[in-house]
Scaffold this active site. Sequence first.
Site, PDB file in Angstrom:
ATOM      1  N   LYS A  20       1.173  -1.424   0.488  1.00 46.11           N
ATOM      2  CA  LYS A  20       0.252  -0.029  -0.078  1.00 46.11           C
ATOM      3  C   LYS A  20       0.499   1.485   0.099  1.00 46.11           C
ATOM      4  O   LYS A  20       0.635   2.413  -0.163  1.00 46.11           O
ATOM      5  CB  LYS A  20      -1.100  -0.578   1.045  1.00 46.11           C
ATOM      6  CG  LYS A  20      -0.700   0.263   2.745  1.00 46.11           C
ATOM      7  CD  LYS A  20      -1.014   0.525   3.316  1.00 46.11           C
ATOM      8  CE  LYS A  20      -0.987   0.700   4.756  1.00 46.11           C
ATOM      9  NZ  LYS A  20      -1.778   0.649   5.933  1.00 46.11           N
ATOM     10  N   ASP A  21       2.487   1.241   0.759  1.00 44.82           N
ATOM     11  CA  ASP A  21       3.082   2.134  -0.171  1.00 44.82           C
ATOM     12  C   ASP A  21       3.476   3.095  -0.971  1.00 44.82           C
ATOM     13  O   ASP A  21       3.970   4.076  -1.658  1.00 44.82           O
ATOM     14  CB  ASP A  21       4.142   1.705   1.314  1.00 44.82           C
ATOM     15  CG  ASP A  21       3.540   2.107   2.905  1.00 44.82           C
ATOM     16  OD1 ASP A  21       2.986   2.602   3.182  1.00 44.82           O
ATOM     17  OD2 ASP A  21       4.683   1.574   3.616  1.00 44.82           O
ATOM     18  N   ARG A  68      -8.391   8.609   4.114  1.00 45.88           N
ATOM     19  CA  ARG A  68      -9.159   7.899   3.861  1.00 45.88           C
ATOM     20  C   ARG A  68     -10.134   6.976   5.025  1.00 45.88           C
ATOM     21  O   ARG A  68     -11.402   6.221   5.103  1.00 45.88           O
ATOM     22  CB  ARG A  68      -8.330   6.259   2.999  1.00 45.88           C
ATOM     23  CG  ARG A  68      -9.536   5.210   2.686  1.00 45.88           C
ATOM     24  CD  ARG A  68      -8.498   3.590   2.868  1.00 45.88           C
ATOM     25  NE  ARG A  68      -6.998   3.779   3.611  1.00 45.88           N
ATOM     26  CZ  ARG A  68      -7.837   2.235   4.878  1.00 45.88           C
ATOM     27  NH1 ARG A  68      -9.514   2.461   4.524  1.00 45.88           N
ATOM     28  NH2 ARG A  68      -6.916   2.637   5.485  1.00 45.88           N
ATOM     29  N   ARG A  69      -8.647   6.539   6.157  1.00 45.75           N
ATOM     30  CA  ARG A  69     -10.307   5.909   7.419  1.00 45.75           C
ATOM     31  C   ARG A  69     -10.804   7.389   8.049  1.00 45.75           C
ATOM     32  O   ARG A  69     -11.639   7.163   8.631  1.00 45.75           O
ATOM     33  CB  ARG A  69      -8.545   5.488   8.727  1.00 45.75           C
ATOM     34  CG  ARG A  69      -8.344   4.836   7.760  1.00 45.75           C
ATOM     35  CD  ARG A  69      -7.051   4.546   9.101  1.00 45.75           C
ATOM     36  NE  ARG A  69      -7.146   2.633   8.566  1.00 45.75           N
ATOM     37  CZ  ARG A  69      -5.497   2.261   8.750  1.00 45.75           C
ATOM     38  NH1 ARG A  69      -4.344   3.149   9.397  1.00 45.75           N
ATOM     39  NH2 ARG A  69      -4.848   1.758   8.506  1.00 45.75           N
ATOM     40  N   ARG A 101       0.605   9.260  14.403  1.00 46.22           N
ATOM     41  CA  ARG A 101       2.026   8.836  13.648  1.00 46.22           C
ATOM     42  C   ARG A 101       2.654   8.078  14.685  1.00 46.22           C
ATOM     43  O   ARG A 101       2.478   7.782  16.153  1.00 46.22           O
ATOM     44  CB  ARG A 101       2.713  10.577  13.694  1.00 46.22           C
ATOM     45  CG  ARG A 101       2.509  10.492  12.034  1.00 46.22           C
ATOM     46  CD  ARG A 101       2.268  10.603  10.848  1.00 46.22           C
ATOM     47  NE  ARG A 101       3.985   9.108  10.739  1.00 46.22           N
ATOM     48  CZ  ARG A 101       4.995  10.121  10.177  1.00 46.22           C
ATOM     49  NH1 ARG A 101       5.280  11.327  10.043  1.00 46.22           N
ATOM     50  NH2 ARG A 101       6.311   9.435   9.829  1.00 46.22           N
ATOM     51  N   ARG A 154       1.707   3.912  18.836  1.00 48.78           N
ATOM     52  CA  ARG A 154       0.073   4.188  18.153  1.00 48.78           C
ATOM     53  C   ARG A 154      -0.454   3.344  19.833  1.00 48.78           C
ATOM     54  O   ARG A 154      -1.584   3.929  19.811  1.00 48.78           O
ATOM     55  CB  ARG A 154      -0.240   3.788  16.468  1.00 48.78           C
ATOM     56  CG  ARG A 154       0.561   4.358  16.183  1.00 48.78           C
ATOM     57  CD  ARG A 154       0.423   3.577  14.493  1.00 48.78           C
ATOM     58  NE  ARG A 154       1.350   4.720  13.507  1.00 48.78           N
ATOM     59  CZ  ARG A 154       0.700   4.970  12.154  1.00 48.78           C
ATOM     60  NH1 ARG A 154      -1.066   4.358  12.151  1.00 48.78           N
ATOM     61  NH2 ARG A 154       0.645   5.722  11.934  1.00 48.78           N
ATOM     62  N   CYS A 209      -1.690   7.957  -2.697  1.00 47.28           N
ATOM     63  CA  CYS A 209      -1.364   6.969  -1.474  1.00 47.28           C
ATOM     64  C   CYS A 209      -2.243   7.306   0.001  1.00 47.28           C
ATOM     65  O   CYS A 209      -2.457   6.721   0.893  1.00 47.28           O
ATOM     66  CB  CYS A 209      -0.286   5.596  -1.634  1.00 47.28           C
ATOM     67  SG  CYS A 209       1.042   6.966  -1.398  1.00 47.28           S
TER      68      CYS A 209
END
Length: 312
Positions: free
Chosen positions: A81-82, A129-130, A147, A153, A241
């Site tokens: 995805k990166d 997106r989230r 981050r 996290r 992305c």
Amino acid sequence: MSRVIRVGTRRSLLAKTQSGQVASAIAERLGVEVELVEIVTEGDVNQTSTLASLGGTGVFVSALREALLRGDVDVAVHSLKDLPTTPEDGIALAAIPPREDPRDVLVARDGLTLGELPSGSVVATGSPRRVAQLRALGLGLEIVGLRGNIDTRLGRVTSGDVDGVILARAGLARIDRLDVVTEAIDPLQMLPAPGQGALAIECRSSDAGLVAELAEALDDEHTRAAVTAERELLRALEAGCSAPVGALADVAEGDHGPEVWLRAVASAVDGTVELRRSASGPVSEAAEIGRRLAASMLDEGAAALIEGKQQA
């Protein structure tokens, strides 16, 4: 003298775990010695700026690719995805192994799910997106940035700084931390990032022998078809992305053989508008399915949502 293949990796626990798993598979299936080489990226060093301001998640990819092209490493392992959707000169995407579960997950206080969090609860995520899809659910949550590595996290929740964080399930699975998950979020509520849960194994395109060996040993045909459809959609939408775009393709047996079923969403970041569509077709047409669905969504105003104009 035995053959040694150098595998480049970022220094985070997740990156080293992913790269280590790929290194072990290469060693076992190619019968070679493998060495992990740690590479520092700007995204690892700068933990205060948002990913978008650093250039998106592609910031994690560039240092590994540069090391590959310099000849410092022979193989680079990335979270797919990166990867930018535009091919890089001199780099070959040699293999995409079988994908982990691509869903997003919630890690929340007191074992709560999204629906159980009281209105006004603070949920952290670094992904537009989230953010967009969370807001579209209309749960009255306060959403803040996020981050840092996985432990940082998760620490936001255990310290009481936030009520929950949204993460990719695949990362937690790879470091054996699924015990902290309080809800795996249904894609009907939150579509993942294109390519989420999959790994990308890159090497120099000039190293044709290694490209062929890795493809033969590690590539998964159905995973490649699914993520090809997702990434072609993202490329055709001209969305980076870090854009508010989600996509998920599944491969299932159809009347005439394996078929790709692709679902996608483009959202206004404030959650007021969502455009969700789907398309399907033969596995051999995976890229075309992505392009076709993107064209349909653009006709319906997806570009305005992606650019933040919110007028689909």
